[in-house]
Every structure is written in structure tokens, then in C-alpha cells.
Design a protein around this motif. Structure first.
Motif, PDB file in Angstrom:
ATOM      1  N   PHE A 112      11.094   9.280  -2.527  1.00 44.23           N
ATOM      2  CA  PHE A 112      10.394   9.685  -3.746  1.00 44.23           C
ATOM      3  C   PHE A 112      11.289  10.611  -4.574  1.00 44.23           C
ATOM      4  O   PHE A 112      11.533  10.373  -5.757  1.00 44.23           O
ATOM      5  CB  PHE A 112       9.086  10.379  -3.351  1.00 44.23           C
ATOM      6  N   LEU A 113      11.805  11.658  -3.951  1.00 40.42           N
ATOM      7  CA  LEU A 113      12.659  12.609  -4.669  1.00 40.42           C
ATOM      8  C   LEU A 113      13.981  11.986  -5.075  1.00 40.42           C
ATOM      9  O   LEU A 113      14.488  12.243  -6.179  1.00 40.42           O
ATOM     10  CB  LEU A 113      12.878  13.858  -3.822  1.00 40.42           C
ATOM     11  N   THR A 114      14.550  11.158  -4.223  1.00 38.24           N
ATOM     12  CA  THR A 114      15.794  10.474  -4.559  1.00 38.24           C
ATOM     13  C   THR A 114      15.611   9.635  -5.817  1.00 38.24           C
ATOM     14  O   THR A 114      16.448   9.645  -6.718  1.00 38.24           O
ATOM     15  CB  THR A 114      16.265   9.589  -3.383  1.00 38.24           C
ATOM     16  N   ARG A 115      14.512   8.913  -5.892  1.00 34.32           N
ATOM     17  CA  ARG A 115      14.248   8.068  -7.068  1.00 34.32           C
ATOM     18  C   ARG A 115      14.062   8.905  -8.329  1.00 34.32           C
ATOM     19  O   ARG A 115      14.558   8.544  -9.393  1.00 34.32           O
ATOM     20  CB  ARG A 115      13.054   7.167  -6.823  1.00 34.32           C
ATOM     21  N   VAL A 116      13.382  10.024  -8.229  1.00 27.17           N
ATOM     22  CA  VAL A 116      13.201  10.888  -9.398  1.00 27.17           C
ATOM     23  C   VAL A 116      14.544  11.408  -9.888  1.00 27.17           C
ATOM     24  O   VAL A 116      14.869  11.296 -11.076  1.00 27.17           O
ATOM     25  CB  VAL A 116      12.250  12.063  -9.073  1.00 27.17           C
ATOM     26  N   PHE A 117      15.354  11.956  -9.007  1.00 33.37           N
ATOM     27  CA  PHE A 117      16.581  12.626  -9.423  1.00 33.37           C
ATOM     28  C   PHE A 117      17.758  11.684  -9.626  1.00 33.37           C
ATOM     29  O   PHE A 117      18.810  12.108 -10.100  1.00 33.37           O
ATOM     30  CB  PHE A 117      16.921  13.755  -8.457  1.00 33.37           C
TER      31      PHE A 117
END
Length: 141
Positions: free
Chosen positions: A85-90
Motif C-alpha cells: 500500500f505504502l510502496t504504491r503511494v510513494f
């Protein structure tokens, strides 16, 4: 009660994702809260922005957590999806769009797809010049 030094899975996954995204220090502060729940948070620089990130779980082995990302709130993100989730956002693989509701109301909606799961959160619309760099990188339309 959390054993000293033991971080829960979503916290570990979040730290790994932030480190991969280039955060110089991705160490969360984790603490117990009422009724067996826990809260962990971090603030620092990633993706060209000062970012606040909080994680909340109802128990150490919760199947899902609440993710607080700056002023976005995502309820029930699967524990195993937190890192991706965080990887996709950033990494620019999420979508920030403006959606109209009723005749005059509109809001920004941030959507993150992780495998078959889709997570979304909304907030009041802001002008593009008030979006932080990681948000501008996700803006469509």
C-alpha cells in the motif's frame, strides 16, 4: 502488552516500505493503547514531502489496520497489504482524483490498488498548489 522491541507486522512492513521509498529514518514509535489495541506513528521526509504516518490495530494480530497518511484515513487495510500500500503511494502507483457529489460538492479521493483489494479515502478538495509533492504525483484529471 507489547514485548519491548517487538514491532507488529504492519509496522515492520511500513518501515520496510518507507526505507525502500528513500526515507532516511523509517523507525516507528509503537505503543499499546486501551483494550489490547496499539498505535504506531512516524514522521519524516519521503517522496519529496514531509509526511506523517500512523497505524492503528485493535490487537497485535489484527487482520486489518487503520492507516493515517497525513490527513487521509484508510480504514481496514489488510495487515499483509500495508507495505505494498505504502510502496504504491510513494512510487506514484496510486490515484488522486477529484469527484463531484450532488450539484456543488466535490472532494479529493485517493485510491490505492493492492492485488485484488482496493482502498480509498476522501477529503475536501484543495487547490493543486496546496497539495504536497507526493499527492501532486498521483493527481489525475
Amino acid at each position: 502488552m507489547t514485548a519491548p522491541g517487538r514491532k507488529f507486522l504492519p509496522v515492520t512492513l511500513a518501515e520496510e516500505a518507507l526505507h525502500t521509498a528513500g526515507a532516511p529514518d523509517a523507525s516507528f514509535e509503537q505503543r499499546d493503547v486501551e483494550d489490547g489495541g496499539w498505535f504506531a506513528d512516524w514522521d519524516g521526509r519521503v517522496a519529496g514531502s514531509d509526511v506523517y504516518l500512523g497505524l492503528m490495530g485493535g490487537s497485535p494480530d489484527a487482520e486489518s489496520v487503520r492507516v493515517l497518511l497525513d490527513d487521509w484515513t484508510f480504514d481496514e487495510v489488510a495487515t499483509d497489504d500495508v507495505g505494498e500500500f505504502l510502496t504504491r503511494v510513494f512510487s506514484g502507483q496510486a490515484v488522486l482524483s477529484r469527484q463531484k457529489f450532488l450539484l456543488f460538492a466535490s472532494s479529493h479521493v485517493l485510491e490505492v490498488q493492492v492485488g485484488p483489494s482496493s482502498y480509498s479515502a476522501g477529503r475536501d478538495v484543495r487547490p493543486d498548489d496546496e497539495l504536497v509533492p507526493w499527492e501532486r504525483a498521483l493527481t489525475v484529471g
